[in-house]
Design a protein around this motif. Sequence first.
Motif, PDB file in Angstrom:
ATOM      1  N   THR A  63       0.791  -1.231   0.000  1.00  0.00           N
ATOM      2  CA  THR A  63       0.000   0.000   0.000  1.00  0.00           C
ATOM      3  C   THR A  63       0.819   1.274   0.000  1.00  0.00           C
ATOM      4  N   GLY A  66       0.296   3.712  -2.999  1.00  0.00           N
ATOM      5  CA  GLY A  66      -1.062   4.250  -2.998  1.00  0.00           C
ATOM      6  C   GLY A  66      -1.277   5.260  -1.886  1.00  0.00           C
ATOM      7  N   GLU A  69       0.640   8.510  -2.593  1.00  0.00           N
ATOM      8  CA  GLU A  69      -0.018   9.259  -3.657  1.00  0.00           C
ATOM      9  C   GLU A  69      -1.255   9.968  -3.111  1.00  0.00           C
ATOM     10  N   ALA A  70      -2.021   9.222  -2.313  1.00  0.00           N
ATOM     11  CA  ALA A  70      -3.261   9.770  -1.765  1.00  0.00           C
ATOM     12  C   ALA A  70      -2.969  10.931  -0.824  1.00  0.00           C
ATOM     13  N   THR A  75      -6.935  13.514  -0.962  1.00  0.00           N
ATOM     14  CA  THR A  75      -8.252  13.226  -1.522  1.00  0.00           C
ATOM     15  C   THR A  75      -8.969  12.080  -0.812  1.00  0.00           C
ATOM     16  N   LEU A  76      -8.344  11.527   0.227  1.00  0.00           N
ATOM     17  CA  LEU A  76      -8.950  10.370   0.871  1.00  0.00           C
ATOM     18  C   LEU A  76     -10.012  10.766   1.880  1.00  0.00           C
ATOM     19  N   SER A  77     -11.167  10.172   1.750  1.00  0.00           N
ATOM     20  CA  SER A  77     -12.207  10.368   2.758  1.00  0.00           C
ATOM     21  C   SER A  77     -11.908   9.441   3.937  1.00  0.00           C
ATOM     22  N   PRO A  78     -12.544   9.708   5.094  1.00  0.00           N
ATOM     23  CA  PRO A  78     -12.142   8.994   6.317  1.00  0.00           C
ATOM     24  C   PRO A  78     -12.177   7.464   6.238  1.00  0.00           C
ATOM     25  N   ILE A  79     -13.256   6.901   5.751  1.00  0.00           N
ATOM     26  CA  ILE A  79     -13.346   5.433   5.735  1.00  0.00           C
ATOM     27  C   ILE A  79     -12.333   4.849   4.749  1.00  0.00           C
ATOM     28  N   THR A  80     -12.175   5.534   3.617  1.00  0.00           N
ATOM     29  CA  THR A  80     -11.238   5.077   2.594  1.00  0.00           C
ATOM     30  C   THR A  80      -9.813   5.063   3.162  1.00  0.00           C
ATOM     31  N   LEU A  83      -9.320   2.271   5.649  1.00  0.00           N
ATOM     32  CA  LEU A  83      -9.175   0.959   5.023  1.00  0.00           C
ATOM     33  C   LEU A  83      -7.814   0.795   4.361  1.00  0.00           C
ATOM     34  N   PHE A  84      -7.292   1.876   3.813  1.00  0.00           N
ATOM     35  CA  PHE A  84      -5.945   1.823   3.239  1.00  0.00           C
ATOM     36  C   PHE A  84      -4.934   1.426   4.318  1.00  0.00           C
ATOM     37  N   ALA A  86      -5.647  -0.193   7.010  1.00  0.00           N
ATOM     38  CA  ALA A  86      -5.936  -1.571   7.426  1.00  0.00           C
ATOM     39  C   ALA A  86      -5.298  -2.569   6.461  1.00  0.00           C
TER      40      ALA A  86
ATOM     41  N   LEU B  50      -8.401   6.089  -7.399  1.00  0.00           N
ATOM     42  CA  LEU B  50      -7.459   6.193  -6.288  1.00  0.00           C
ATOM     43  C   LEU B  50      -6.783   4.860  -5.946  1.00  0.00           C
ATOM     44  N   SER B  53      -4.117   1.923  -8.987  1.00  0.00           N
ATOM     45  CA  SER B  53      -2.694   1.626  -9.184  1.00  0.00           C
ATOM     46  C   SER B  53      -2.219   0.567  -8.190  1.00  0.00           C
ATOM     47  N   THR B  54      -2.748   0.645  -6.971  1.00  0.00           N
ATOM     48  CA  THR B  54      -2.368  -0.333  -5.951  1.00  0.00           C
ATOM     49  C   THR B  54      -2.862  -1.728  -6.328  1.00  0.00           C
ATOM     50  N   ILE B  71      -9.693  -6.252   1.954  1.00  0.00           N
ATOM     51  CA  ILE B  71      -9.649  -4.880   2.466  1.00  0.00           C
ATOM     52  C   ILE B  71      -9.474  -3.877   1.330  1.00  0.00           C
ATOM     53  N   LEU B  72      -8.636  -4.236   0.357  1.00  0.00           N
ATOM     54  CA  LEU B  72      -8.393  -3.289  -0.721  1.00  0.00           C
ATOM     55  C   LEU B  72      -9.626  -3.106  -1.615  1.00  0.00           C
ATOM     56  N   THR B  75     -11.709  -0.801   0.191  1.00  0.00           N
ATOM     57  CA  THR B  75     -11.168   0.554   0.070  1.00  0.00           C
ATOM     58  C   THR B  75     -11.673   1.196  -1.220  1.00  0.00           C
ATOM     59  N   ALA B  78     -15.246   1.987  -0.693  1.00  0.00           N
ATOM     60  CA  ALA B  78     -15.401   3.118   0.228  1.00  0.00           C
ATOM     61  C   ALA B  78     -15.121   4.439  -0.482  1.00  0.00           C
ATOM     62  N   ASP B  79     -14.124   4.445  -1.350  1.00  0.00           N
ATOM     63  CA  ASP B  79     -13.797   5.664  -2.089  1.00  0.00           C
ATOM     64  C   ASP B  79     -14.984   6.065  -2.967  1.00  0.00           C
ATOM     65  N   GLU B  82     -17.956   7.143  -0.513  1.00  0.00           N
ATOM     66  CA  GLU B  82     -17.856   8.441   0.158  1.00  0.00           C
ATOM     67  C   GLU B  82     -17.850   9.607  -0.821  1.00  0.00           C
TER      68      GLU B  82
END
Lengths: 237, 249
Positions: A63, A66, A69-70, A75-80, A83-84, A86, B50, B53-54, B71-72, B75, B78-79, B82
């Motif tokens: 990860t 990713g 980059e994020a 640009t990442l929202s809280p849940i996203t 999870l990244f 996690a 987002l 790429s991962t 999980i990915l 993710t 979730a992106d 949200e």
Amino acid sequence: MSEPVFYGAGFPYRKKHKMSGKLIVLEGTDGVGRSTQTKLLRRWLEAEGYAVSDTGLRRSELTQAGLNEAKKGHTLSPITMSLFYAADFADRLENQIIPAMQAGFVVLSDRYFYSVMARDCIRGVDPEWERKLYGIALKPDLILYLKADVPDLVARLIHGRGLNYWEAGMDIHLADNLYDSFVKYQTELIRAFDSLADEYNFVTVDAARPIKDVFEELKKDIHQVLDEAQPLAKKPK
Amino acid sequence: MLKPNDTQGKLIIVEGIDGSGKSTQINLLYKWLQAQGRSVYFSEWNSSVLVKSTTKMAKKAKLFTPTTFSILQCTDFADRWENSIYPLLKAGVIVLADRYAFTAFARDVGRGVDPAWVRSMYSFAIQPDVALLFRVPMDISIQRITASRAKLKYYEAGMDLDLAKNRVDSFRIFQGRILDEYNKMVNEFGLTVIDGTLPVKTQQKLVRGIVKNALQGWEGLLNPDHSTISTINPQASAPKGNKHKGGKQ
């Protein structure tokens, strides 16, 4: 040798090999001296003849790109975001921590998922949801919580690596400048850590003292855990 | 386990194993709703820019374990959730999703993760107003997929699970597990089963009937100019018309 104990279901598809290693976690807010202590502890443990594996947040190959980059684009929202982190955690757990524990290493983890929970909690992520998500996590043998209050952290950081955007929580707009935002954000973080400390049985260590004093206390706590242990793997030559 | 829909919008999703024809059906549904002047948005599984790429890197290097894969994918979801699905539902849009949380519940459990754990991970999502499960026998699914594509992909075939030496055998075993999981969810989540072996037109008639019912007496966000919806997420906002390529894996 003991059966692995997870907070929840763990990894049901993996064989539950016995583990002879020890998982020792250092937790605490930014600037509290975790990385310094981790380095000192590693050197000390290796000198004592233990094989040591260290790990920390965002170090997974999976990860890293990713997440970096994020963070650049914010640009990442809280849940996203949660999870990244996690995914990063799970990857290191399965591919590094668990194998090392099976091989009898002392695993030193510079932060564990508690830090992620603390930061997510401030960003409005449901703590109950996150607790279940980390049902995959292995229970550490020892969680050392390095605690210092905000004025100490400010002094350390300003004379050290400086205040930064993320450590000041600038992404959640608490204040219009780095200093005020840092103070508010770290105050909230410490509050979140304190409640996690009760829930997960952290051993709280006063980190406002000189590095050497903190180190001596950590050594004492770790010694207790290692004394219970069967002979661990020797350091590979 | 999923939240009740507390928004002004309507969420319509399709599920099914690969080659079940669900993408064709949701594409036709999209066009029909669009032609009626509704505000419609389409979201496809595994399409967040987002996370792309991962996922791509990890698939190539075969870095995934069942848990990190799970999980990915969440993710990615979730992106999209949200940044587009949830805000658009709040605004009163009809959101169509080609695959939803149920795909994860089927595939990830098929890979061996804990069923309660993966359900809890997706618990921020809402229960769809319409959830259609397209059911076809395995042989038809395999036939449709192998006819349209040169080779089954590694993770798609479940090759990471060591189920069989070759991809077709592995795919068959893995899809069988997924099918079992879908069947368990019919009652758990109130999925409406559509027979995916029926002619495309017949299926679409059924689908439109169900959707019409669900939208009865409901207005939603106005769309006077019959325009399509774009969001801050630069992802595809209309399903691709190609019936033969199959959706995102």
